[in-house]
Design an enzyme around this catalytic site. Structure first.
Site, PDB file in Angstrom:
ATOM      1  N   LYS A 126      39.343  32.176  47.614  1.00  0.00           N
ATOM      2  CA  LYS A 126      39.885  32.372  46.264  1.00  0.00           C
ATOM      3  C   LYS A 126      40.981  31.347  46.032  1.00  0.00           C
ATOM      4  CE  LYS A 126      39.348  35.266  42.786  1.00  0.00           C
ATOM      5  NZ  LYS A 126      38.185  36.079  42.402  1.00  0.00           N
ATOM      6  N   ASP A 166      37.843  32.970  37.151  1.00  0.00           N
ATOM      7  CA  ASP A 166      38.420  34.306  37.296  1.00  0.00           C
ATOM      8  C   ASP A 166      39.326  34.435  36.057  1.00  0.00           C
ATOM      9  OD1 ASP A 166      38.737  36.575  39.540  1.00  0.00           O
ATOM     10  OD2 ASP A 166      40.689  36.305  38.640  1.00  0.00           O
TER      11      ASP A 166
END
Ligand code: 2IT
Length: 448
Positions: A126, A166
């Site tokens: 991430k 995201d």
């Protein structure tokens, strides 16, 4: 074994001080997999958990850019490459002012198990930056994305690490980052997912997360003798995930009575119906103001409740789709008092650990985010396959695979929970099922 898990949690706490979100997910996952460690002492001997909670690599970098007034701005970019045991690191990039190591590491750690649950060959990672895209001009967004990629490009690649969007990163940002990557490496490859359809993107990727969440919710209800049609649903957020969720809920005959934003929530007793209302969510998002209040001005049947969250509204099913830790203990108490039976988590880790425990103790079926929202990253992996095969898949091909994947994730989580004598506990089951595959792969590959 409980002692051992406590020891691992203690190690994580010592090594990651001041990182509450990361420690929250570590505690949640490790507590769940206790019975697996009991059955596999070789995992303990191989230091598997100590290795799992330590990212394989963490990168932090300066992102300088010039705003429209000619002023130099400096943000901090991150990429945590958490685990590559089952495939290249895969996971989104988040641009939001509160982005910090704790948030990126919690998301990266969750991503390991989520990606494993999809059944596809993708590891966990991430990244993001403490950059607030709201209120920025298109030129500022482009310059920021280019500067961000000017450093990130050396760490990623179609076989190494494949970021996606995201919060705060949608098709526009992916486009600017992809353009910069291609310019720097002089290679056209599927290094990012969530791309536009004209340059390698997958039909249906935009809807995938929300659609997948609703397929998962449908399976949860089905396993408990109920169906989605006719149910009232409280949804939070109004971004990409909420939009896809609302769309699929409408298609399957459920009624969405709320959406929310950082400014408060909207209650629409007539439902956020298909067509104009559903499409208005996209307008709210692209306005760049990050508020949902204009919905009530546009649709007078709806009411805006400033500064409040929608968890006190009575419904059959609750689907949080905004951000982490939206549901605290007091919210869970309201939900139980209102007779809530199902919570299906759309956003990553929307519920505090103690609130999950309270809901489950009061008979609420909880679908954890790492299982319920895995349809997004699953379709990202299909996009990687499309790019690697130099081909294009049709929307129907994508939706069919997505639905099968979500049905399987629910089934595997439910079975894993059964296997360890935990009944129908999707929270523990998802952690166990996700962990088992990664653990097997790590064992096979030695101490690395
Ligand atoms: O939380 C998530 O799963 C995502 N933001 C999507 C990750 C991806 O690589 O598609």
């Amino acid at each position: 074994m409980a002692k051992l898990v406590e020891k691992y949690i203690e190690i994580a706490a010592q090594k990651n001080p001041g990182e509450p979100e990361f420690l929250q997910t570590v505690e949640e996952v490790l507590t769940s997999i206790e019975p697996v460690l009991e059955a596999h002492p070789e995992y303990v001997k191989a230091g598997l958990i100590e290795r799992l909670i330590e990212p394989e690599r963490g990168i932090s970098f300066r992102v300088p850019w010039v705003d429209d007034n000619g002023v130099v701005q400096v943000n901090r970019g991150y990429r945590y490459e958490f685990n590559s045991a089952i495939g290249p690191y895969k996971g989104g990039l988040r641009f939001a002012p509160n982005v910090c190591p704790s948030i990126i590491k919690f998301l990266g750690f969750e991503q390991i198990f989520k990606n494993s649950l999809t059944g596809l060959p993708i590891g966990g990672g991430k990244g993001g930056a403490d950059f607030d895209p709201n209120g920025k001009s298109d030129g500022e967004i482009m310059r920021f994305c280019q500067s961000f990629m000017s450093e990130l490009f050396r760490h990623i690649g179609a076989q190494t690490d494949v970021p996606a969007g995201d919060l705060g990163v949608g098709a526009r940002e992916i486009g600017y980052m992809f353009g910069q990557y291609k310019k720097l490496v002089n290679r056209y490859e599927g290094v990012l997912t969530g791309k536009g359809l004209s340059y390698g993107g997958l039909s249906g990727r935009t809807e995938a997360t929300g659609y997948g969440i609703v397929f998962f919710a449908r399976e949860m209800l089905k396993a408990n003798g109920e169906e989605l049609a006719g149910k009232t649903v409280v949804v939070s957020g109004f971004g990409n995930v909420s939009w896809g969720t609302v769309k699929k809920l409408n298609q399957l005959g459920a009624k969405v009575i709320t959406i929310s934003g950082p400014d408060g929530y909207i209650y629409d007793p007539d439902g956020v119906t298909a067509g104009e209302k559903e499409d208005f969510l996209l307008e709210l998002r692209s306005s760049g103001k990050n508020i949902c209040a204009p919905y009530a001005e546009k649709f007078p049947g709806a009411t805006f409740y400033p500064g409040e969250k929608p968890w006190g509204v009575k419904a059959d099913l609750y689907i949080p789709c905004a951000t982490q830790n939206e549901i605290h203990m007091a919210d869970a108490e309201k939900m139980v008092a209102n007779g809530c039976k199902f919570l299906c988590e759309g956003s990553n880790m929307p519920t505090k650990n103690e609130a999950v425990a309270y809901l489950q103790a009061n008979g609420v079926i909880v679908g954890p985010s790492k299982a319920a929202n895995a349809g997004g990253v699953a379709c990202s992996c299909i996009e990687m396959g499309q790019n690697a095969g130099h081909t294009v898949f049709s929307p129907d091909q994508v939706y069919e695979q997505l639905e099968t994947i979500m049905v399987n994730i629910h089934k595997n989580a439910a079975e894993a929970s059964q296997k360890y004598g935990l009944g129908y506990d999707l929270v523990k089951g998802a952690n166990i099922a996700g962990f088992e595959k990664v653990a097997q792969a790590m064992m096979a590959q030695g101490i690395v």
